[in-house]
Every structure is written in structure tokens, then in C-alpha cells.
Design a protein around this motif. Structure first.
Motif, PDB file in Angstrom:
ATOM      1  N   UNK B  63      47.912  54.850  27.052  1.00 18.16           N
ATOM      2  CA  UNK B  63      48.307  55.168  28.260  1.00 18.16           C
ATOM      3  C   UNK B  63      47.620  54.410  29.532  1.00 18.16           C
ATOM      4  N   UNK B  64      46.656  53.568  28.853  1.00 17.19           N
ATOM      5  CA  UNK B  64      45.684  52.974  29.704  1.00 17.19           C
ATOM      6  C   UNK B  64      46.594  51.693  30.637  1.00 17.19           C
ATOM      7  N   UNK B  65      46.697  51.687  31.874  1.00 18.35           N
ATOM      8  CA  UNK B  65      47.325  50.759  32.584  1.00 18.35           C
ATOM      9  C   UNK B  65      46.419  49.716  33.249  1.00 18.35           C
ATOM     10  N   UNK B  66      46.734  48.523  32.646  1.00 18.23           N
ATOM     11  CA  UNK B  66      45.815  47.437  33.336  1.00 18.23           C
ATOM     12  C   UNK B  66      46.653  46.304  33.398  1.00 18.23           C
ATOM     13  N   UNK B  67      46.278  45.111  34.162  1.00 20.53           N
ATOM     14  CA  UNK B  67      47.279  44.012  34.438  1.00 20.53           C
ATOM     15  C   UNK B  67      46.453  42.829  34.105  1.00 20.53           C
ATOM     16  N   UNK B  68      47.332  41.908  33.232  1.00 18.74           N
ATOM     17  CA  UNK B  68      46.459  40.628  32.889  1.00 18.74           C
ATOM     18  C   UNK B  68      47.646  39.690  32.407  1.00 18.74           C
ATOM     19  N   UNK B  69      47.293  38.457  32.314  1.00 20.91           N
ATOM     20  CA  UNK B  69      48.133  37.371  31.853  1.00 20.91           C
ATOM     21  C   UNK B  69      47.482  36.446  30.963  1.00 20.91           C
ATOM     22  N   UNK B  70      46.674  35.358  31.820  1.00 19.47           N
ATOM     23  CA  UNK B  70      46.344  34.148  31.132  1.00 19.47           C
ATOM     24  C   UNK B  70      45.160  34.268  30.327  1.00 19.47           C
ATOM     25  N   UNK B 106      39.292  49.651  39.185  1.00 17.12           N
ATOM     26  CA  UNK B 106      40.136  48.768  40.051  1.00 17.12           C
ATOM     27  C   UNK B 106      39.567  48.256  41.310  1.00 17.12           C
ATOM     28  N   UNK B 107      39.830  46.950  41.677  1.00 16.96           N
ATOM     29  CA  UNK B 107      39.347  46.457  42.918  1.00 16.96           C
ATOM     30  C   UNK B 107      39.318  47.535  44.084  1.00 16.96           C
ATOM     31  N   UNK B 108      38.560  47.367  45.163  1.00 15.31           N
ATOM     32  CA  UNK B 108      38.271  48.388  45.884  1.00 15.31           C
ATOM     33  C   UNK B 108      39.215  47.748  47.114  1.00 15.31           C
ATOM     34  N   UNK B 109      39.387  48.724  48.169  1.00 13.35           N
ATOM     35  CA  UNK B 109      40.051  48.416  49.500  1.00 13.35           C
ATOM     36  C   UNK B 109      41.765  48.103  49.259  1.00 13.35           C
ATOM     37  N   UNK B 110      42.138  48.372  47.997  1.00 14.17           N
ATOM     38  CA  UNK B 110      43.699  48.031  47.980  1.00 14.17           C
ATOM     39  C   UNK B 110      44.034  49.391  47.495  1.00 14.17           C
ATOM     40  N   UNK B 111      45.542  49.599  47.741  1.00 14.33           N
ATOM     41  CA  UNK B 111      46.218  50.710  47.357  1.00 14.33           C
ATOM     42  C   UNK B 111      46.329  50.913  45.655  1.00 14.33           C
ATOM     43  N   UNK B 112      46.038  52.007  45.325  1.00  8.86           N
ATOM     44  CA  UNK B 112      46.128  52.113  43.957  1.00  8.86           C
ATOM     45  C   UNK B 112      47.550  52.454  43.268  1.00  8.86           C
ATOM     46  N   UNK B 113      47.778  51.773  42.570  1.00  5.13           N
ATOM     47  CA  UNK B 113      49.076  52.292  41.619  1.00  5.13           C
ATOM     48  C   UNK B 113      48.825  52.980  40.591  1.00  5.13           C
ATOM     49  N   UNK B 114      48.018  52.764  39.370  1.00  5.74           N
ATOM     50  CA  UNK B 114      47.449  53.466  38.518  1.00  5.74           C
ATOM     51  C   UNK B 114      46.470  52.797  37.550  1.00  5.74           C
ATOM     52  N   UNK B 115      45.554  53.782  37.320  1.00  2.00           N
ATOM     53  CA  UNK B 115      44.330  53.420  36.257  1.00  2.00           C
ATOM     54  C   UNK B 115      43.676  52.067  36.847  1.00  2.00           C
ATOM     55  N   UNK B 116      43.718  51.006  36.482  1.00  2.00           N
ATOM     56  CA  UNK B 116      43.113  49.636  37.024  1.00  2.00           C
ATOM     57  C   UNK B 116      44.114  48.787  37.703  1.00  2.00           C
TER      58      UNK B 116
END
Lengths: 144, 257
Positions: B63-70, B106-116
Motif C-alpha cells: 500500500x506504500x505509494x511512491x512515484x518513480x520512473x527512470x 514527500x517534498x514539502x510546500x506542495x499539496x500531498x496526494x498520498x504517502x510520498x
């Protein structure tokens, strides 16, 4: 997991869900954790700026003692010559030096001048400030 | 704290790697408050923070949500705060952090979607606002040769739109109206090398209290940038050009073309 397979045809509309803004607020100004030189310069300028502003009001309050006659002023002078008060003078000079000297850097760099030397300028000006502060402290305490 | 202890090997290092504790920021829509989950991960010398997070997701907590690609700091999607500092998780080696405890947020100062994962739409839209949209028609030069001295430009093309500069900037932290370091660096790119765009329009947009003049010279953006775009320098160059243009308009000479 809440993944959902989308079949052929039009893609499902993706809703933008914003749960919680995580803006750090004013804490972002003074959070010293893992900041670098420019960040410490930023924090120093804010704290010393507020300190110098506070001093301005204290200074005006002290000057108002003059209106209360010679004894009120003499009383204040006797307190002002105590070692603890003289130490506050050194703190004040620290604030003025740090804010003023960093202000030179902020002004120059802020108009796009010597931008690539901003770190060296910060270090150099703070070293000058430290030397002046030590000389000032020695003179303050030796005169007392 | 919801502690989950589970050893995960991220490379073929079973039994030989070091065990590192990961505190991973967790938040899902509807949660009362964020919390941290803990995982113990066995890492090799080359294991990156992203390797470890992917291993946690694959083997311990799907269930951990993170975003990555390359996986090589080109796509800009895995920017995070790692032990309080902005970094690309894919090129941050765990053991080089020098700590047995790694905190990932997650990075600060931005709206959070979920987890990271944070919402990057507002961030991306700042590029549209200054007239340099992320998705644009090809503007490749007609000739294949590079102009002389191109390396000195330290070009904005290196920006991978990861948002780490926004997370690190103390002014963005308290002022949502500020254009921010990435968009301002993009604006300088237009002013510096306009090709067929209008440099005056970019200059006018950024010569504004919420534009280049809002910066307070912490230069945290430049330190956080994984691509050496040096947004802080670009903001100062925008100011110099704006101040020069204003002086020209006051003392004669008009605006420079």
C-alpha cells in the motif's frame, strides 16, 4: 491496493485529489536542520533583523527616561554599566554587524552582482564582523 | 507509530548487507494525521533509497505509494526529503547517508496526494504562467552545431522538474503566491536565449513582487537542485536585467531589444 483496471475506449476521468497542503509556513524560515550556508545567512538575517527592530523600541523606551529627570537616568546608567548589561551590548553589536554586513551581500547579490561569489562574500564579511565584534567586546569590557 | 519490522534485501546481498531502519511518511486521504511506518531493510553499498522503498513496497507493504520512473535522476519524479534534505531517491545511496536511521518524507510546500506523492499540477502550471510550457513544440536549433561557450550557460534544459527547489525554499514555505525558483529559472532561460519567444514578456512577468523580487537569497534551491541548474543565480540575473531595463527607461535609451 485500490488499483482499478480500465477497459478500452475512453480513459476513465482522473480526479485530482489533494488531501493536505504541507506548506512549512514560517517554520520553513527558521528550520536549521540540514541547511547550507545561504540558508543560515537567510535565518541569521531574519533573527538579527527582528532583534534590531526590538532594540529600536527598547532604545526609545530608555530615552524616554530622560523626561523623568536626572535620577531616573542616573539609575539606568548604573544598571547599564553592570557586566550583564554590557554583555547585552555585545549581543546588540553582534546583531548590527551580522545584519549590516550580510545586508551588503544581499544588496549586491540581490541586484545580480557577484552572484557566483555570494558564499565567499558571506564568509568574508562574517569573518570581518567577528574581528570587529571581538575588538568591540574587549573595548566595552575594558572601559567598564 | 505503526512499526512494521521486516527485513528486506534489495540486492543479492542476503546476510551480507547492513540493516538500516527506514521511517517512511504515510498519509492516505481520510487519515486523521500523517504517521511514520518503520521497516528494516538490508542494503548493499549500491542500494539507493529508491531501491529500498521499492523493496519495501514489493515485499513488505504494497500500500506504500511512491512515484518513480527512470532510476537515474532524469525524470525528476522521485524527489523526496531524505533525512531532512531534498534529494532524488534514485541516486541517493543509503549507506552514504551515514546513518542507521533514514527518514523519508514527500517534498514539502506542495499539496500531498498520498504517502510520498505530492500533487505537482500547480508546480507544472508555473512554467505555463511564465510562457515556457513543459510540453511544447520542438525548438531544436536548425543547425546541429553547438554555439561556442555553451557550457557556461549551465542551461535550464537540465531542469528535470522534480520540485526539490520548491521544497527547499523558505519563501515558498510561507508564500503560495511566489512564482518559485523553477519557474523563475525557466524565465531566465527565455530572457537569456529567447529563440522565438518574447524575452520582454518573461521579464515583465517576473519583474514583480511575487516574481524575482520575492527571493530572499537563501540559495537553498541551488543547493537542492540535483541538475545544477542553480535557480538562485538565475533569479539574481533576472533581477539585474530587470533593474537595468528600469534604469534605461528612466535615464533614456528605452527598453533594449
Amino acid at each position: 491496493m485500490s488499483g482499478r483496471a480500465v477497459g478500452g475506449g475512453e480513459p476513465a476521468r482522473i480526479e485530482r485529489r489533494v488531501a493536505s497542503p504541507r506548506r512549512r509556513g514560517v517554520m520553513g524560515w527558521v528550520d536549521v536542520r540540514d541547511r547550507r550556508l545561504g540558508g543560515f545567512g537567510f535565518i541569521l538575517n531574519r533573527l538579527t533583523g527582528l532583534g534590531v527592530l526590538l532594540y529600536l523600541f527598547v532604545h526609545l523606551m530608555v530615552l524616554s527616561l530622560l523626561a523623568q529627570g536626572p535620577s531616573a537616568w542616573d539609575n539606568f546608567v548604573s544598571i547599564a554599566l553592570s557586566p550583564a548589561f554590557l554583555a547585552l551590548d555585545v549581543v546588540l553589536i553582534f546583531g548590527l554587524l551580522a545584519h549590516g554586513l550580510n545586508g551588503i551581500r544581499v544588496t549586491l547579490v540581490g541586484f545580480g552582482l557577484v552572484v557566483d561569489r555570494q558564499r565567499a562574500m558571506f564568509v568574508g564579511l562574517m569573518v570581518i564582523g567577528a574581528v570587529v565584534l571581538v575588538i568591540a567586546a574587549l573595548r566595552i569590557f575594558s572601559a567598564g | 507509530m505503526n512499526a512494521v519490522e521486516q527485513a528486506v534485501d534489495t540486492h543479492a546481498t542476503e546476510g551480507t548487507g547492513r540493516h538500516i531502519r527506514f521511517r517512511v511518511f504515510r498519509y492516505k486521504e481520510g487519515d486523521a494525521a500523517p504517521h511514520f511506518d518503520e521497516h528494516t531493510v538490508e542494503v548493499a553499498p549500491d542500494t539507493t533509497v529508491l531501491d529500498a522503498l521499492v523493496a519495501i513496497r514489493n515485499r513488505a507493504d504494497p500500500t506504500l505509494i511512491l512515484r518513480h520512473s527512470c532510476f537515474h535522476a532524469s525524470c525528476g519524479t522521485c524527489g523526496m526529503r531524505i533525512n531532512e534534505r531534498e534529494a532524488m531517491a534514485c541516486v541517493t545511496k543509503v549507506l552514504e547517508l551515514g546513518s542507521d536511521l533514514v527518514t523519508v518524507e514527500p517534498i514539502a510546500n506542495q499539496a500531498l496526494v498520498a504517502d510520498l506523492v505530492t500533487d505537482m499540477v500547480d508546480f507544472y502550471s508555473t512554467f505555463n504562467a511564465i510562457g515556457r510550457p513543459l510540453i511544447c513544440e520542438s525548438d531544436a536549433p536548425s543547425q546541429g552545431t553547438e554555439p561556442p561557450g555553451i557550457a557556461e550557460f549551465n542551461r535550464f534544459e537540465n531542469c528535470i522538474e522534480c520540485g526539490l527547489c520548491l521544497s527547499a525554499c523558505p519563501v515558498v514555505a510561507s508564500d503560495p503566491r511566489y512564482l518559485g525558483p523553477a519557474a523563475l529559472a525557466a524565465a531566465w532561460r527565455i530572457v537569456e536565449e529567447p529563440r522565438d519567444r518574447d524575452p520582454h514578456a518573461a521579464l515583465r512577468l517576473t519583474d514583480d513582487p511575487q516574481g524575482s523580487w520575492r527571493c530572499h537569497l537563501a540559495f537553498e534551491c541551488s543547493d537542492a537542485c540535483p541538475s545544477n541548474v542553480d535557480p538562485g543565480q538565475k533569479i539574481m540575473l533576472l533581477r539585474r536585467r530587470a533593474a537595468t531595463e528600469r534604469l534605461r527607461s528612466i535615464f533614456g535609451g528605452g527598453r533594449r531589444d
